[in-house]
Design an enzyme around this catalytic site. Structure first.
Site, short mmCIF file in Angstrom:
data_model
loop_
_atom_site.label_atom_id
_atom_site.label_comp_id
_atom_site.label_asym_id
_atom_site.label_seq_id
_atom_site.Cartn_x
_atom_site.Cartn_y
_atom_site.Cartn_z
CG ASP A 188 -2.04 -6.32 6.39
OD1 ASP A 188 -1.33 -5.56 5.69
OD2 ASP A 188 -1.57 -7.27 7.03
CG LEU A 206 -20.62 5.27 9.73
CD1 LEU A 206 -20.96 3.99 10.50
CD2 LEU A 206 -20.07 4.90 8.34
CG HIS A 244 -1.63 1.77 -0.57
ND1 HIS A 244 -1.85 0.88 0.45
CD2 HIS A 244 -0.28 1.90 -0.65
CE1 HIS A 244 -0.68 0.48 0.95
NE2 HIS A 244 0.29 1.09 0.29
C1 FPP Z 1 -1.82 -2.05 4.64
O1 FPP Z 1 -1.50 -2.78 3.49
C2 FPP Z 1 -2.46 -0.81 4.29
C3 FPP Z 1 -1.96 0.42 4.56
C4 FPP Z 1 -0.71 0.67 5.29
C5 FPP Z 1 -2.65 1.62 4.08
C6 FPP Z 1 -4.14 1.58 4.25
C7 FPP Z 1 -4.67 2.68 3.47
C8 FPP Z 1 -5.69 2.60 2.61
C9 FPP Z 1 -6.52 1.38 2.40
C10 FPP Z 1 -6.02 3.80 1.86
C11 FPP Z 1 -7.38 4.27 2.14
C12 FPP Z 1 -7.57 4.97 3.39
C13 FPP Z 1 -8.26 6.13 3.47
C14 FPP Z 1 -8.58 6.71 4.78
C15 FPP Z 1 -8.69 6.86 2.29
P1 FPP Z 1 0.02 -3.10 3.24
O2 FPP Z 1 0.55 -2.03 2.35
O3 FPP Z 1 0.72 -3.28 4.54
O4 FPP Z 1 -0.09 -4.43 2.46
P2 FPP Z 1 0.99 -5.60 2.48
O5 FPP Z 1 1.00 -6.16 3.87
O6 FPP Z 1 0.44 -6.54 1.49
O7 FPP Z 1 2.29 -5.01 2.08
#
Ligand code: FPP
Length: 242
Positions: free
Chosen positions: A19, A130, A36
């Site tokens: 997150d 893994l 991201h």
């Molecule tokens: C949450 O942060 C994150 C996500 C919804 C996306 C997670 C994806 C990645 C880290 C990309 C990498 C993954 C792979 C498999 C390559 P948020 O956007 O909810 O953050 P916020 O709460 O600050 O808005």
């Protein structure tokens, strides 16, 4: 596979709610997708170092069944990141002996992405060092609902006897049937919610919540979370630490 993991001080299965990418980017005046993209770098790093800490299973929450509510730009951007990740990291996964699996409902994903996912699962299926599981279009309740639907069909067709259904039976119908339960679930960026992640599987998991946003979750943060885990008493419902 049974859903009880053997008691041990090393977290064999670590799961992560990654997150804080959006907030990390906004705080720097960048668009959310940049957060991201930086998150992908942290995924690469954690996958690389996890085996050094005795981690055999690493499960990451990449996209939830609720994430479709985000802007089209962000959703499309994330999907593009996933496609790029699979294309770019496939050789690395082979080199590092990482088996990749995906959990979640694939029906709603675009054909190109689901074909790439299947290809990577197939290519890495004999890797052992893994086990990386990527939760993509995943929701715990959705997973249980899909499992129950398939069980109901099996009952209807005479393949499954209702009175024979145990916890292990339900476990076998989940997307995670081949995985042990998570020992440790880490959530970054300060929120104290489980957010529909591994709803069934997390029954006895330890949670570690950290303030650090996922794009800043370097190896040292993982070490710190593992240290917290080691200091917990896991009782699995018993009266003394097992
Ligand atoms: C949450 O942060 C994150 C996500 C919804 C996306 C997670 C994806 C990645 C880290 C990309 C990498 C993954 C792979 C498999 C390559 P948020 O956007 O909810 O953050 P916020 O709460 O600050 O808005």
């Amino acid at each position: 596979m049974s859903h009880d993991s053997p008691p041990q001080k090393t977290a064999r299965h670590v799961a992560v709610v990654m997150d804080g990418n959006g907030r990390w980017a906004s705080a720097r005046g960048l668009e959310r997708l940049k957060g991201h993209a930086r998150g992908v770098d942290r995924v690469r790093e954690i996958v690389k170092v996890a085996p050094n800490y005795g981690i055999e299973y690493l499960t990451i929450f990449a996209f939830s069944t609720e994430n479709w509510k985000r802007s089209a730009r962000e959703v499309l951007g994330l999907m593009a990141l996933f496609r790029r990740f699979i294309r770019k990291e496939s050789d690395t996964m082979m080199r590092d002996d990482v088996r990749v699996r995906f959990v979640g409902d694939r029906v709603r994903l675009d054909k190109k992405l689901s074909a790439l996912m299947e290809g990577l699962e197939e290519r890495t299926r004999h890797n052992r060092t893994l086990n990386l599981t990527v939760a993509l279009n995943y929701g715990g309740r959705d997973e249980i609902t899909r499992a129950v639907r398939r069980m109901a069909k099996a009952v209807k067709s005479g393949m499954l006897e209702p009175d024979s259904i145990t916890e292990d039976t339900l476990n076998d119908y989940l997307d995670t049937a081949d995985l042990p339960d998570p020992d440790l679930i880490i959530r970054t960026s300060g929120e104290h919610r489980t957010s529909n992640f591994l709803t069934w599987q997390a029954a006895y998991a330890e949670y570690v919540f950290t303030q650090t946003a996922w794009p800043d979750f370097y190896e040292a943060e993982l070490v710190e979370a593992l240290e917290q885990y080691r200091n917990r008493d896991r009782r699995f419902g018993a009266s003394e630490a097992v």
